[in-house]
Design a protein around this motif. Structure first.
Motif, PDB file in Angstrom:
ATOM      1  N   UNK A  12      -9.474   2.840 -10.041  1.00  0.00           N
ATOM      2  CA  UNK A  12      -8.484   1.910  -9.502  1.00  0.00           C
ATOM      3  C   UNK A  12      -7.241   2.656  -9.047  1.00  0.00           C
ATOM      4  N   UNK A  13      -6.751   3.546  -9.877  1.00  0.00           N
ATOM      5  CA  UNK A  13      -5.558   4.327  -9.532  1.00  0.00           C
ATOM      6  C   UNK A  13      -5.834   5.197  -8.311  1.00  0.00           C
ATOM      7  N   UNK A  14      -6.998   5.822  -8.277  1.00  0.00           N
ATOM      8  CA  UNK A  14      -7.357   6.669  -7.144  1.00  0.00           C
ATOM      9  C   UNK A  14      -7.419   5.857  -5.852  1.00  0.00           C
ATOM     10  N   UNK A  15      -8.002   4.663  -5.902  1.00  0.00           N
ATOM     11  CA  UNK A  15      -8.080   3.812  -4.711  1.00  0.00           C
ATOM     12  C   UNK A  15      -6.684   3.422  -4.228  1.00  0.00           C
ATOM     13  N   UNK A  16      -5.789   3.084  -5.149  1.00  0.00           N
ATOM     14  CA  UNK A  16      -4.424   2.728  -4.761  1.00  0.00           C
ATOM     15  C   UNK A  16      -3.710   3.924  -4.143  1.00  0.00           C
ATOM     16  N   UNK A  17      -3.878   5.096  -4.732  1.00  0.00           N
ATOM     17  CA  UNK A  17      -3.235   6.305  -4.196  1.00  0.00           C
ATOM     18  C   UNK A  17      -3.764   6.619  -2.799  1.00  0.00           C
ATOM     19  N   UNK A  18      -5.074   6.506  -2.607  1.00  0.00           N
ATOM     20  CA  UNK A  18      -5.652   6.749  -1.278  1.00  0.00           C
ATOM     21  C   UNK A  18      -5.081   5.752  -0.270  1.00  0.00           C
ATOM     22  N   UNK A  19      -4.989   4.493  -0.658  1.00  0.00           N
ATOM     23  CA  UNK A  19      -4.414   3.484   0.231  1.00  0.00           C
ATOM     24  C   UNK A  19      -2.964   3.768   0.569  1.00  0.00           C
ATOM     25  N   UNK A  20      -2.192   4.189  -0.436  1.00  0.00           N
ATOM     26  CA  UNK A  20      -0.782   4.512  -0.189  1.00  0.00           C
ATOM     27  C   UNK A  20      -0.640   5.700   0.749  1.00  0.00           C
ATOM     28  N   UNK A  21      -1.450   6.717   0.547  1.00  0.00           N
ATOM     29  CA  UNK A  21      -1.393   7.896   1.423  1.00  0.00           C
ATOM     30  C   UNK A  21      -1.753   7.505   2.856  1.00  0.00           C
ATOM     31  N   UNK A  22      -2.811   6.729   3.019  1.00  0.00           N
ATOM     32  CA  UNK A  22      -3.188   6.282   4.365  1.00  0.00           C
ATOM     33  C   UNK A  22      -2.105   5.424   5.005  1.00  0.00           C
ATOM     34  N   UNK A  23      -1.477   4.568   4.219  1.00  0.00           N
ATOM     35  CA  UNK A  23      -0.408   3.719   4.744  1.00  0.00           C
ATOM     36  C   UNK A  23       0.763   4.569   5.235  1.00  0.00           C
ATOM     37  N   UNK A  24       1.144   5.550   4.445  1.00  0.00           N
ATOM     38  CA  UNK A  24       2.252   6.421   4.838  1.00  0.00           C
ATOM     39  C   UNK A  24       1.883   7.207   6.095  1.00  0.00           C
ATOM     40  N   UNK A  25       0.649   7.683   6.173  1.00  0.00           N
ATOM     41  CA  UNK A  25       0.215   8.425   7.364  1.00  0.00           C
ATOM     42  C   UNK A  25       0.301   7.533   8.603  1.00  0.00           C
ATOM     43  N   UNK A  26      -0.172   6.309   8.505  1.00  0.00           N
ATOM     44  CA  UNK A  26      -0.127   5.393   9.659  1.00  0.00           C
ATOM     45  C   UNK A  26       1.312   5.144  10.091  1.00  0.00           C
ATOM     46  N   UNK A  27       2.187   4.895   9.150  1.00  0.00           N
ATOM     47  CA  UNK A  27       3.580   4.616   9.498  1.00  0.00           C
ATOM     48  C   UNK A  27       4.247   5.865  10.072  1.00  0.00           C
ATOM     49  N   UNK A  28       3.980   7.020   9.504  1.00  0.00           N
ATOM     50  CA  UNK A  28       4.612   8.250   9.995  1.00  0.00           C
ATOM     51  C   UNK A  28       4.082   8.663  11.367  1.00  0.00           C
ATOM     52  N   UNK A  29       2.807   8.436  11.622  1.00  0.00           N
ATOM     53  CA  UNK A  29       2.244   8.774  12.930  1.00  0.00           C
ATOM     54  C   UNK A  29       2.897   7.927  14.015  1.00  0.00           C
ATOM     55  N   UNK A  30       3.239   6.703  13.696  1.00  0.00           N
ATOM     56  CA  UNK A  30       3.861   5.824  14.692  1.00  0.00           C
ATOM     57  C   UNK A  30       5.382   5.930  14.689  1.00  0.00           C
ATOM     58  N   UNK A  31       5.906   6.850  13.939  1.00  0.00           N
ATOM     59  CA  UNK A  31       7.369   6.993  13.866  1.00  0.00           C
ATOM     60  C   UNK A  31       7.967   7.357  15.224  1.00  0.00           C
ATOM     61  N   UNK A  32       7.267   8.181  15.983  1.00  0.00           N
ATOM     62  CA  UNK A  32       7.797   8.579  17.296  1.00  0.00           C
ATOM     63  C   UNK A  32       7.634   7.488  18.339  1.00  0.00           C
ATOM     64  N   UNK A  33       6.765   6.516  18.097  1.00  0.00           N
ATOM     65  CA  UNK A  33       6.551   5.424  19.038  1.00  0.00           C
ATOM     66  C   UNK A  33       6.539   4.100  18.273  1.00  0.00           C
TER      67      UNK A  33
END
Length: 94
Positions: A12-33
């Motif tokens: 459960x903890x691993x799944x949440x951490x993976x989701x958080x990392x993916x969420x941050x990546x998506x938001x950071x990738x769109x930071x320039x646009x």
């Protein structure tokens, strides 16, 4: 002596951490646009929902009750989705 962490809690903890990392990546990738941030966030939430649904199905097939799996996956889904939404709002231009 501390009790060993069981595999289910670790999963459960691993799944949440993976989701958080993916969420941050998506938001950071769109930071320039920022114009794409809303679509990227909606895409992340949709993909994360499908991933949680597949994992719920696997858990039910492994012998867990649907009620147990839905409760756990509600947390696994909501924490990263909410974090992505809040991070996107924080980075939005005022």
């Amino acid at each position: 002596m501390p009790e060993p962490v069981d595999a289910e809690r670790m999963r459960t903890v691993l799944a949440i951490v993976i989701g958080l990392v993916l969420a941050v990546v998506v938001v950071m990738v769109t930071r320039s646009n920022p114009a794409w941030r809303g679509r990227a966030l909606a895409g992340f939430i949709a993909v994360w929902f499908v991933a949680c649904a597949v994992d719920t199905y696997a858990g039910v097939n492994a012998g867990y009750s649907l009620g147990e799996e839905l409760l756990i996956h509600l947390v696994i889904f909501v924490v990263p989705a909410l974090a992505a939404y809040l991070l996107a709002r924080r980075l939005a231009p005022n």
